[in-house]
Design a protein around this motif. Structure first.
Motif, mmCIF file in Angstrom:
data_model
loop_
_atom_site.group_PDB
_atom_site.id
_atom_site.type_symbol
_atom_site.label_atom_id
_atom_site.label_comp_id
_atom_site.label_asym_id
_atom_site.label_seq_id
_atom_site.Cartn_x
_atom_site.Cartn_y
_atom_site.Cartn_z
ATOM 1 N N GLU A 9 -10.023 -3.852 -4.237
ATOM 2 C CA GLU A 9 -8.940 -3.197 -4.955
ATOM 3 C C GLU A 9 -7.798 -4.156 -5.289
ATOM 4 O O GLU A 9 -6.901 -3.809 -6.064
ATOM 5 C CB GLU A 9 -8.419 -2.026 -4.121
ATOM 6 C CG GLU A 9 -9.499 -0.999 -3.806
ATOM 7 C CD GLU A 9 -9.115 -0.055 -2.678
ATOM 8 O OE1 GLU A 9 -7.941 0.380 -2.640
ATOM 9 O OE2 GLU A 9 -9.982 0.242 -1.832
ATOM 10 N N GLY A 10 -7.811 -5.353 -4.715
ATOM 11 C CA GLY A 10 -6.717 -6.298 -4.911
ATOM 12 C C GLY A 10 -6.825 -7.155 -6.160
ATOM 13 O O GLY A 10 -5.988 -8.033 -6.382
ATOM 14 N N THR B 20 -2.940 -0.722 7.944
ATOM 15 C CA THR B 20 -3.358 0.098 6.808
ATOM 16 C C THR B 20 -3.078 1.553 7.170
ATOM 17 O O THR B 20 -2.935 1.893 8.338
ATOM 18 C CB THR B 20 -4.852 -0.091 6.453
ATOM 19 O OG1 THR B 20 -5.666 0.409 7.525
ATOM 20 C CG2 THR B 20 -5.180 -1.552 6.198
ATOM 21 N N LEU C 156 -0.836 -10.125 -0.510
ATOM 22 C CA LEU C 156 -1.135 -9.215 -1.613
ATOM 23 C C LEU C 156 -0.202 -9.406 -2.798
ATOM 24 O O LEU C 156 -0.159 -8.579 -3.710
ATOM 25 C CB LEU C 156 -1.097 -7.759 -1.120
ATOM 26 C CG LEU C 156 -2.299 -7.364 -0.253
ATOM 27 C CD1 LEU C 156 -2.139 -5.957 0.295
ATOM 28 C CD2 LEU C 156 -3.609 -7.488 -1.028
ATOM 29 N N LEU D 104 -3.285 0.689 -3.453
ATOM 30 C CA LEU D 104 -2.328 -0.381 -3.701
ATOM 31 C C LEU D 104 -1.367 0.054 -4.806
ATOM 32 O O LEU D 104 -1.766 0.715 -5.770
ATOM 33 C CB LEU D 104 -3.055 -1.663 -4.124
ATOM 34 C CG LEU D 104 -3.869 -2.362 -3.031
ATOM 35 C CD1 LEU D 104 -4.688 -3.497 -3.618
ATOM 36 C CD2 LEU D 104 -2.968 -2.888 -1.919
ATOM 37 N N ILE E 79 0.845 -1.197 0.000
ATOM 38 C CA ILE E 79 0.000 0.000 0.000
ATOM 39 C C ILE E 79 0.874 1.238 0.000
ATOM 40 O O ILE E 79 1.775 1.382 0.826
ATOM 41 C CB ILE E 79 -0.929 0.015 1.233
ATOM 42 C CG1 ILE E 79 -1.753 -1.274 1.311
ATOM 43 C CG2 ILE E 79 -1.860 1.216 1.176
ATOM 44 C CD1 ILE E 79 -2.506 -1.450 2.607
ATOM 45 N N TYR F 107 -8.602 -3.773 0.638
ATOM 46 C CA TYR F 107 -7.282 -4.224 0.211
ATOM 47 C C TYR F 107 -7.192 -5.745 0.047
ATOM 48 O O TYR F 107 -6.612 -6.244 -0.909
ATOM 49 C CB TYR F 107 -6.223 -3.761 1.207
ATOM 50 C CG TYR F 107 -6.086 -2.256 1.319
ATOM 51 C CD1 TYR F 107 -5.886 -1.464 0.187
ATOM 52 C CD2 TYR F 107 -6.150 -1.617 2.555
ATOM 53 C CE1 TYR F 107 -5.751 -0.088 0.288
ATOM 54 C CE2 TYR F 107 -6.006 -0.238 2.664
ATOM 55 C CZ TYR F 107 -5.813 0.521 1.535
ATOM 56 O OH TYR F 107 -5.678 1.887 1.637
ATOM 57 N N GLY G 66 -10.335 -1.967 5.805
ATOM 58 C CA GLY G 66 -9.345 -2.277 4.784
ATOM 59 C C GLY G 66 -9.294 -3.751 4.438
ATOM 60 O O GLY G 66 -8.795 -4.134 3.374
#
Length: 644
Positions: A547-548, A530, A174, A140, A133, A490, A486
């Motif tokens: 968003e990942g 986060t 991630l 990201l 992040i 995320y 998050g």
């Protein structure tokens, strides 16, 4: 070591920083105190009337009321309403005021971060940021994979071979993962072996990044450290009790490297590695106040006026006390004291927080940690994770003897909560996995008896994986959840695809269902897990965009239109999400009698934004990008953009 090489049976997360735990007892607090030159006086406040803009005072939690003017004096709110009424009330009090035109901007109560970690987040600011992040954008990074780590570390090699390379925020969850339909999915893992040439794309050899300097990478959830061979040798050869115990367990350095792959976990393993680093490199005490100031400045830039530290130990409190003597107090700080692992005998008698105490630094609770991190695969679950990890259910911290994987409430946890509730202090309990949450609710029910948790505003932190039954139990017990939202924004995609699959879709961060049951919720960052940023939390609660997700090019998809939504039925309205980062967050932090809204007599803590986050003309996916033009604490401007 976990079967995927990540060592996922450790209990750390943002709520318990192993770097800080390993080093805090080495701090010479007297030496720090001797550096204090004098106590700074509290800066004065202004007498102003704000008008010519959009003002939401949120009085009594009213999210609809918009007023024409707001008057402040002596650090407090005097009045809000029509301009004529506010002017009349200021004059009636004999206050000479100055008009302050907002020029169309939006004024809201100061934003609140109800669960962060100040000193623990600051202590590693000097390390390489190897996270997924981007702190500045709260987005990201476009590319986050093994090659990103190699490039970032390779571009920051020290000039000599003996200096440790220290990185933090590494996040295998991630990075790219491999799905195995019908079997266990595979997250990215790390190994150390100079002669190892992995053919699996999900395995990275740390020695291929750097072989001469010792390399230590701390995971983002802080449950694991990853070492290259040079670091393994330094840890194995170090002269302390933990390394001596390591040499008893592994008879040779080669055996240590082969069996661990350079991955150490749990409190003992992580602290063994941290204590092997020269203190001057591991924790930059010379700059600790600078790092804390950076933390507070970032909070002010994000519109935050109150933070609540979710795990305050004695060394952290002493450092913040000293910091407060030499630096302007730009934030209000509440905190929960860390559970000492014993009998709570070191706690003072509970007393409700007063406005005077809350001006700067106040204790309002006690913190316990029941399990670990879901993205770190240590949250304690009722069913095994869908990806390779050991132990398959995660980790629970309050187990009875000889039962490390309980399926019913452990007596040890039951007894601990009985003692905790008996102290009279409000509790905030970290519980991520669905089984950890169930155990926590059962223990609360036993300890509270017929008493409602609302009386002390007892909380569950993160409260990630819920069912209708546990939500009903939360409601009946009067326990309020604070969501690390998050997790959805995320990690929602990897949760849904690789870590939990359907369980994530059905159970993760059920914000809407909690509100529908009349519960008061908050949204938090758990910084540094986060970034600080309540507006970003608001956005992620409203949109629940994952968003990942990656495109075919391996990059994270930046077009919000192409980001899928995780369980749309749980999306909050803008008003509900704003309330969760202001009015209800203040209530959870025992501060609602003086902040969280702009009631008459409350602190003049507020934020001025370039756009109105409640205006539907502002895309919901752009709320985190709204400019914070000014932040005011106690009638004093603590942040402003140069052109405002």
């Amino acid at each position: 070591m976990g079967s995927n090489g990540n060592g996922h049976n450790c209990t750390h997360c943002g709520c318990e920083n192993p770097v800080w735990n390993a080093l805090k007892h080495t701090i010479d607090l007297k030496a720090l105190a001797n550096q204090v030159a004098s106590q700074l006086p509290e800066p004065g406040s202004e007498s102003l009337i704000f008008t010519d803009g959009i003002i939401y005072p949120l009085k009594n939690g009213n999210m609809d009321e918009q007023v024409e003017a707001l008057g402040i004096h002596g650090g407090d709110v005097v009045a809000s309403g029509t301009l004529a009424d506010v002017q009349a009330r200021m004059r009636a009090k004999g206050i000479a005021y100055t008009m302050y035109p907002l020029k169309g901007k939006t004024l809201l109560p100061g934003l609140i971060e109800p669960h962060i970690h100040i000193v623990q987040s600051s202590v590693m600011q000097g390390w390489l940021d190897l996270g997924a992040i981007d702190e500045k954008t709260q987005q990201l990074r476009e590319i986050y994979d093994w090659n990103y780590l190699k490039t970032t570390i390779g571009d920051n090699l020290p000039p000599d071979d003996s200096t440790w390379i220290l990185g933090h925020m590494v996040d295998p969850a991630l990075m790219p993962f491999t799905l195995n339909p019908g079997g266990q999915n595979q997250l990215t893992t790390f190994k150390c072996d100079i002669n190892f040439n992995p053919t699996d794309a999900n395995i990275g050899n740390l020695d291929s990044i750097v072989s001469k300097n010792p390399l230590l990478m701390m995971s983002a959830s802080m449950h694991t450290v990853y070492l290259n061979t040079a670091a393994c040798k330094a840890v194995y050869d170090h002269n302390n009790k933990l390394s001596q115990a390591l040499r008893t367990q592994y008879r040779t350095l080669q055996e240590f490297i082969v069996k661990t792959g350079g991955t150490l976990q749990e409190q003992t393993g992580v602290m063994t590695a941290i204590q092997s680093i020269p203190l001057a490199q591991a924790m930059d005490l010379v700059n600790i106040f600078k790092y804390i100031k950076n933390f507070f400045d970032q909070a002010s830039k994000r519109g935050v006026t109150l933070v609540y530290d979710a795990l305050m130990d004695s060394p952290s409190k002493a450092i913040l006390d000293i910091y407060g003597l030499t630096h302007p107090r730009n934030l209000r700080i509440g905190y929960a004291a860390a559970y000492n692992g014993k009998d709570f005998s070191d706690l003072p008698p509970y007393r409700p927080v007063t406005k005077e105490a809350a001006r700067h630094f106040y204790q309002a609770g006690v913190k316990l940690i029941s399990d670990g991190s879901n993205q770190g695969l240590t949250g304690y679950q009722a069913q095994p994770y869908c990806c390779e990890t050991t132990p398959p259910l995660g980790n629970f911290n309050f187990c009875d003897a000889n039962n490390k994987t309980p399926d019913t409430l452990p007596d040890a946890y039951k007894t601990t909560l009985e003692k905790a509730v008996a102290t009279g202090w409000p509790l905030m309990i970290h519980a991520n996995g669905d089984r950890a949450i169930q155990f926590t609710l059962d223990a609360y029910a036993n300890a509270l008896g017929k008493q409602s948790g609302l009386e002390k505003r007892h909380r569950i932190e993160h409260c990630s994986l819920l069912t209708k039954e546990t939500l009903d139990q939360l409601q009946n017990l009067g326990i309020s959840p604070s969501f690390l939202i998050g997790h959805v924004g995320y990690w929602g995609y990897v949760f849904e695809k690789a870590i939990f699959e359907d369980k994530a879709t059905d159970m993760l961060d059920l914000c809407r269902d909690a509100l529908d049951r009349g519960m008061r919720i908050s949204l938090h960052s758990d910084c540094s897990v986060t970034p600080l940023g309540p507006l970003r939390s608001m956005e992620q609660a409203v949109t629940r965009k994952m968003e990942g997700i990656r495109g075919k090019d391996g990059k994270f998809v930046k077009d919000a239109r192409l980001q899928p939504v995780l369980n749309e039925s749980q999306c909050l309205t803008r008003q509900e999400a704003l309330k969760a980062i202001t009015y209800d967050a203040a209530w959870q932090c025992h501060a609602d009698q003086w902040t969280g809204s702009l009631q008459d007599g409350h602190f003049a803590d507020f934020v001025i934004l370039a756009q109105n986050p409640l205006d539907e003309k502002v895309p919901a996916t752009k709320i985190r990008e709204i400019q914070v033009c000014e932040t005011w604490k106690g009638g004093r401007k603590v942040h402003f953009l140069p052109d405002n």
